[in-house]
Design an enzyme around this catalytic site. Structure first.
Site, PDB file in Angstrom:
ATOM      1  N   SER A  93       0.864  -1.191   0.000  1.00 16.99           N
ATOM      2  CA  SER A  93       0.000   0.000   0.000  1.00 16.99           C
ATOM      3  C   SER A  93       0.895   1.234   0.000  1.00 16.99           C
ATOM      4  CB  SER A  93      -0.861   0.021   1.267  1.00 16.99           C
ATOM      5  OG  SER A  93      -1.512   1.273   1.415  1.00 16.99           O
ATOM      6  N   TYR A 148      -1.953  -1.180  10.184  1.00 21.35           N
ATOM      7  CA  TYR A 148      -2.066  -1.362   8.726  1.00 21.35           C
ATOM      8  C   TYR A 148      -0.772  -0.902   8.055  1.00 21.35           C
ATOM      9  CZ  TYR A 148      -3.843  -0.963   3.950  1.00 21.35           C
ATOM     10  OH  TYR A 148      -4.016  -1.092   2.587  1.00 21.35           O
TER      11      TYR A 148
HETATM   12  P1  NAD Z   1     -11.352  -5.613   0.392  1.00 21.70           P
HETATM   13  O1  NAD Z   1     -11.673  -5.455   1.828  1.00 21.70           O
HETATM   14  O2  NAD Z   1     -12.411  -5.351  -0.619  1.00 21.70           O
HETATM   15  O3  NAD Z   1     -10.767  -7.056   0.129  1.00 21.70           O
HETATM   16  C1  NAD Z   1      -9.921  -7.695   1.048  1.00 21.70           C
HETATM   17  C2  NAD Z   1     -10.339  -9.151   1.089  1.00 21.70           C
HETATM   18  O4  NAD Z   1      -9.496  -9.809   2.038  1.00 21.70           O
HETATM   19  C3  NAD Z   1     -11.799  -9.334   1.555  1.00 21.70           C
HETATM   20  O5  NAD Z   1     -12.530 -10.104   0.629  1.00 21.70           O
HETATM   21  C4  NAD Z   1     -11.646 -10.015   2.901  1.00 21.70           C
HETATM   22  O6  NAD Z   1     -12.686 -10.954   3.177  1.00 21.70           O
HETATM   23  C5  NAD Z   1     -10.299 -10.715   2.735  1.00 21.70           C
HETATM   24  N1  NAD Z   1      -9.743 -11.009   4.049  1.00 21.70           N
HETATM   25  C6  NAD Z   1      -9.636 -10.159   5.104  1.00 21.70           C
HETATM   26  N2  NAD Z   1      -9.177 -10.816   6.179  1.00 21.70           N
HETATM   27  C7  NAD Z   1      -8.976 -12.102   5.784  1.00 21.70           C
HETATM   28  C8  NAD Z   1      -8.544 -13.272   6.452  1.00 21.70           C
HETATM   29  N3  NAD Z   1      -8.231 -13.260   7.757  1.00 21.70           N
HETATM   30  N4  NAD Z   1      -8.474 -14.424   5.751  1.00 21.70           N
HETATM   31  C9  NAD Z   1      -8.832 -14.465   4.438  1.00 21.70           C
HETATM   32  N5  NAD Z   1      -9.250 -13.388   3.760  1.00 21.70           N
HETATM   33  C10 NAD Z   1      -9.339 -12.233   4.430  1.00 21.70           C
HETATM   34  O7  NAD Z   1     -10.093  -4.693   0.123  1.00 21.70           O
HETATM   35  P2  NAD Z   1      -9.503  -4.150  -1.272  1.00 21.70           P
HETATM   36  O8  NAD Z   1      -9.796  -2.718  -1.348  1.00 21.70           O
HETATM   37  O9  NAD Z   1      -9.919  -5.043  -2.369  1.00 21.70           O
HETATM   38  O10 NAD Z   1      -7.952  -4.276  -0.992  1.00 21.70           O
HETATM   39  C11 NAD Z   1      -7.173  -5.290  -1.577  1.00 21.70           C
HETATM   40  C12 NAD Z   1      -5.704  -5.083  -1.229  1.00 21.70           C
HETATM   41  O11 NAD Z   1      -5.268  -3.811  -1.684  1.00 21.70           O
HETATM   42  C13 NAD Z   1      -5.402  -5.135   0.263  1.00 21.70           C
HETATM   43  O12 NAD Z   1      -4.166  -5.772   0.470  1.00 21.70           O
HETATM   44  C14 NAD Z   1      -5.299  -3.681   0.641  1.00 21.70           C
HETATM   45  O13 NAD Z   1      -4.503  -3.477   1.777  1.00 21.70           O
HETATM   46  C15 NAD Z   1      -4.665  -3.111  -0.611  1.00 21.70           C
HETATM   47  N6  NAD Z   1      -4.927  -1.673  -0.761  1.00 21.70           N
HETATM   48  C16 NAD Z   1      -6.192  -1.234  -0.951  1.00 21.70           C
HETATM   49  C17 NAD Z   1      -6.422   0.140  -1.064  1.00 21.70           C
HETATM   50  C18 NAD Z   1      -7.810   0.668  -1.251  1.00 21.70           C
HETATM   51  O14 NAD Z   1      -7.971   1.892  -1.279  1.00 21.70           O
HETATM   52  N7  NAD Z   1      -8.824  -0.171  -1.394  1.00 21.70           N
HETATM   53  C19 NAD Z   1      -5.351   1.037  -0.977  1.00 21.70           C
HETATM   54  C20 NAD Z   1      -4.074   0.543  -0.782  1.00 21.70           C
HETATM   55  C21 NAD Z   1      -3.864  -0.824  -0.672  1.00 21.70           C
END
Ligand code: NAD
Length: 274
Positions: free
Chosen positions: A163, A186
């Protein structure tokens, strides 16, 4: 035909994943679902790993229906080391190999957990520890469990989602006037993912490539003031969409990047470039 022959392959061939198997964690989530579908579009068979069995099944079924490749549902809590380690064997039994591991799952900042994105003084070590387990330790455990298969693949590629908050600190000015927050756990977990990537890259070379992919903020109905402030601070003038991560993930997963390892591909509209 190989690149070494002096006859460069076509882009379509470099991006082709036919016959490969990709594990995508967090594949029932917003970004995970889109990037898993993108890898399937290029011919990869997919293991859909996420927390909830019903969401995993629905995602696997949708991928199979739209892309015509096999997709298996694999419901696991990535905070559970034994269950996480067992993913490798389950996928090997069902799909016959592992070529690509994309670790997208995370306890994200939007998670409505107590003492998570509250003010720093109230953030708890309970949720800090869970973030480290899900976001960082499971990258270590799952990569370790998949290493024999990734080696055997001959083109093994690991992509760990970081991230921008694993690279820079939060600019608190964009949060002003909202009840949104930002968790220390985080940021620490994502910084750890980026450094673990470098460690794994030099350790598993030349057999397995390991890279991080660090997204910037994806727009999901944020308050107007936050969105405007975010856009003003972003050189490309907008928040991200899930689609922005499809090409970057395919690049790192496929032969398009076969000379790339130990890299953190930041896909943030320039947020960290100032
Ligand atoms: P999201 O919450 O939509 O998806 C994350 C998924 O991880 C979910 O489906 C959740 O059920 C799963 N998850 C969480 N805990 C878990 C566990 N213990 N075991 C198995 N699965 C688990 O989030 P997103 O926005 O799709 O983010 C995806 C990735 O991108 C993440 O690594 C996040 O940190 C990174 N990211 C996202 C953003 C953003 O703005 N959305 C920004 C920077 C980085």
């Amino acid at each position: 035909m190989t690149a070494a022959s002096g006859n460069p392959r076509d882009i379509a061939e470099l991006a082709d994943l036919t016959g490969r198997v990709a594990i995508v964690t967090g594949a029932a989530g917003n970004i995970g679902r889109v990037v898993a579908d993108g890898l399937a579009e290029q011919g990869a068979r997919i293991a859909v790993v996420d927390l909830d069995a019903t969401r995993c099944e629905a995602t696997a079924t949708a991928i199979e229906a739209s892309r015509g490749v096999t997709a298996m549902a694999c419901a696991v809590d990535l905070a559970d080391e034994r269950a996480t380690r067992a993913i490798a064997g389950r996928v090997l039994d069902a799909l016959g190999g592992i070529d690509i591991l994309v670790h997208v799952a995370a306890l994200v900042s939007a998670e409505p957990l107590p003492n998570w994105t509250t003010r720093f003084e109230d953030q708890s070590t309970d949720v800090w520890r869970r973030a480290l387990e899900v976001n960082l330790t499971s990258v270590f455990v799952l990569t370790q469990a998949c290493t024999p298969s990734l080696r055997a693949s001959g083109r093994g590629s690991v992509i760990a989602y970081g991230s921008t908050y694993g690279v820079v600190g939060p600019d608190w000015r964009i949060y002003e006037g909202t009840d949104m927050g930002n968790a220390a756990g985080y940021a620490a977990s994502k910084g750890g993912v980026i450094q673990l990537t470098r460690w794994l890259a030099t350790t598993l070379a030349p057999d397995i490539r390991v890279n991080a992919l660090s997204p910037g903020g994806v727009f999901r109905g944020h308050p107007d003031s936050f969105r405007t402030a975010y856009e003003d601070r972003t050189p490309l003038g907008r928040m991200a969409t899930e689609e922005d991560y499809k090409g970057a993930t395919l690049f790192l997963a496929s032969d398009l990047s076969r000379y790339v390892t130990g890299h953190n591909l930041v896909v943030d509209g320039g947020w960290t470039a100032w």
